[in-house]
Design a protein around this motif. Sequence first.
Motif, PDB file in Angstrom:
ATOM      1  N   VAL A  59       0.733  -1.140  -0.088  1.00 44.06           N
ATOM      2  CA  VAL A  59      -0.086  -0.096  -0.010  1.00 44.06           C
ATOM      3  C   VAL A  59       0.936   1.228  -0.003  1.00 44.06           C
ATOM      4  N   ALA A  60       0.567   2.298  -1.058  1.00 45.00           N
ATOM      5  CA  ALA A  60       1.367   3.601  -1.128  1.00 45.00           C
ATOM      6  C   ALA A  60       0.499   4.701  -0.992  1.00 45.00           C
ATOM      7  N   SER A  61       0.780   5.774  -0.522  1.00 41.30           N
ATOM      8  CA  SER A  61      -0.001   6.899  -0.407  1.00 41.30           C
ATOM      9  C   SER A  61       0.742   8.159  -0.581  1.00 41.30           C
ATOM     10  N   VAL A  62       0.436   9.241  -1.388  1.00 39.13           N
ATOM     11  CA  VAL A  62       1.196  10.523  -1.348  1.00 39.13           C
ATOM     12  C   VAL A  62       1.352  11.097   0.076  1.00 39.13           C
ATOM     13  N   GLU A  63       2.260  11.470   0.476  1.00 38.55           N
ATOM     14  CA  GLU A  63       2.757  12.237   1.692  1.00 38.55           C
ATOM     15  C   GLU A  63       2.588  13.789   1.484  1.00 38.55           C
ATOM     16  N   PHE A  64       1.364  14.305   1.504  1.00 38.94           N
ATOM     17  CA  PHE A  64       1.016  15.522   1.055  1.00 38.94           C
ATOM     18  C   PHE A  64       1.876  16.808   1.819  1.00 38.94           C
ATOM     19  N   GLY A  65       2.351  16.435   3.066  1.00 42.16           N
ATOM     20  CA  GLY A  65       3.108  17.312   3.945  1.00 42.16           C
ATOM     21  C   GLY A  65       4.543  17.732   3.232  1.00 42.16           C
ATOM     22  N   ASN A  66       5.186  16.736   2.541  1.00 43.97           N
ATOM     23  CA  ASN A  66       6.437  16.628   1.895  1.00 43.97           C
ATOM     24  C   ASN A  66       6.326  16.866   0.355  1.00 43.97           C
ATOM     25  N   THR A  87       3.887  19.489  -5.173  1.00 46.56           N
ATOM     26  CA  THR A  87       3.125  19.572  -6.520  1.00 46.56           C
ATOM     27  C   THR A  87       2.163  18.385  -6.186  1.00 46.56           C
ATOM     28  N   VAL A  88       1.012  18.403  -6.989  1.00 43.50           N
ATOM     29  CA  VAL A  88      -0.096  17.374  -6.867  1.00 43.50           C
ATOM     30  C   VAL A  88       0.337  16.093  -7.807  1.00 43.50           C
ATOM     31  N   GLY A  89       0.232  14.896  -7.224  1.00 41.74           N
ATOM     32  CA  GLY A  89       0.522  13.754  -7.976  1.00 41.74           C
ATOM     33  C   GLY A  89      -0.071  12.450  -7.174  1.00 41.74           C
ATOM     34  N   PHE A  90       0.606  11.337  -7.392  1.00 37.39           N
ATOM     35  CA  PHE A  90       0.101  10.232  -6.896  1.00 37.39           C
ATOM     36  C   PHE A  90       1.289   9.115  -6.946  1.00 37.39           C
ATOM     37  N   ALA A  91       0.868   8.191  -6.025  1.00 34.56           N
ATOM     38  CA  ALA A  91       2.238   7.192  -5.906  1.00 34.56           C
ATOM     39  C   ALA A  91       1.274   5.651  -6.251  1.00 34.56           C
ATOM     40  N   GLU A  92       1.971   5.023  -6.703  1.00 34.59           N
ATOM     41  CA  GLU A  92       1.462   3.621  -7.366  1.00 34.59           C
ATOM     42  C   GLU A  92       2.231   2.673  -6.874  1.00 34.59           C
ATOM     43  N   PRO A  93       1.727   1.508  -5.997  1.00 35.26           N
ATOM     44  CA  PRO A  93       2.632   0.673  -5.400  1.00 35.26           C
ATOM     45  C   PRO A  93       2.560  -0.658  -6.372  1.00 35.26           C
ATOM     46  N   SER A 134       6.438  12.839  -2.663  1.00 36.46           N
ATOM     47  CA  SER A 134       6.909  12.184  -1.301  1.00 36.46           C
ATOM     48  C   SER A 134       5.670  11.102  -1.081  1.00 36.46           C
ATOM     49  N   PHE A 135       6.095   9.907  -0.527  1.00 39.19           N
ATOM     50  CA  PHE A 135       5.101   9.007  -0.491  1.00 39.19           C
ATOM     51  C   PHE A 135       5.467   8.108   1.055  1.00 39.19           C
ATOM     52  N   THR A 136       4.372   7.405   1.357  1.00 38.17           N
ATOM     53  CA  THR A 136       4.623   6.343   2.580  1.00 38.17           C
ATOM     54  C   THR A 136       4.041   4.961   1.775  1.00 38.17           C
ATOM     55  N   VAL A 137       4.747   4.123   2.702  1.00 34.23           N
ATOM     56  CA  VAL A 137       4.619   2.903   2.041  1.00 34.23           C
ATOM     57  C   VAL A 137       4.421   1.922   3.107  1.00 34.23           C
ATOM     58  N   ILE A 138       3.260   0.922   2.969  1.00 29.64           N
ATOM     59  CA  ILE A 138       2.969   0.134   4.048  1.00 29.64           C
ATOM     60  C   ILE A 138       3.284  -1.657   3.207  1.00 29.64           C
ATOM     61  N   VAL A 139       3.867  -2.475   3.663  1.00 36.65           N
ATOM     62  CA  VAL A 139       4.007  -3.535   3.541  1.00 36.65           C
ATOM     63  C   VAL A 139       3.909  -4.406   4.593  1.00 36.65           C
ATOM     64  N   PRO A 140       2.247  -5.068   4.769  1.00 33.60           N
ATOM     65  CA  PRO A 140       1.810  -5.932   5.962  1.00 33.60           C
ATOM     66  C   PRO A 140       2.475  -7.232   6.039  1.00 33.60           C
TER      67      PRO A 140
END
Length: 85
Positions: free
Chosen positions: A34-41, A44-50, A79-85
């Motif tokens: 799971v990945a998500s854009v880290e808007f605080g860092n 520009t507008v964009g997206f992250a794709e795992p 910037s993005f965050t990622v989770i690998v459960p």
Amino acid sequence: TKGFTGAPQRPATGIYCLTVDPSTGIDPTTVAVVASVEFGNTTTVGFAEPRGFNEGDCAANQVAIRTFNSAGAASNVISFTVIVP
């Protein structure tokens, strides 16, 4: 960062390869990334794709994340965050 080892690799614009720490016991054949854009860092507008494990540009033990700007072009400024459960 938790559960990853070493520095992320960036083989091309907008492609990030993160190495999962083997001590986590994560089986890449049984997990969803799971990945998500880290808007605080992000400036520009964009997206992250795992893309998951073993995705062409990254090694089999690495998680591939691709980032794009709002026009859909590969970008290194998302910037993005990622989770690998």
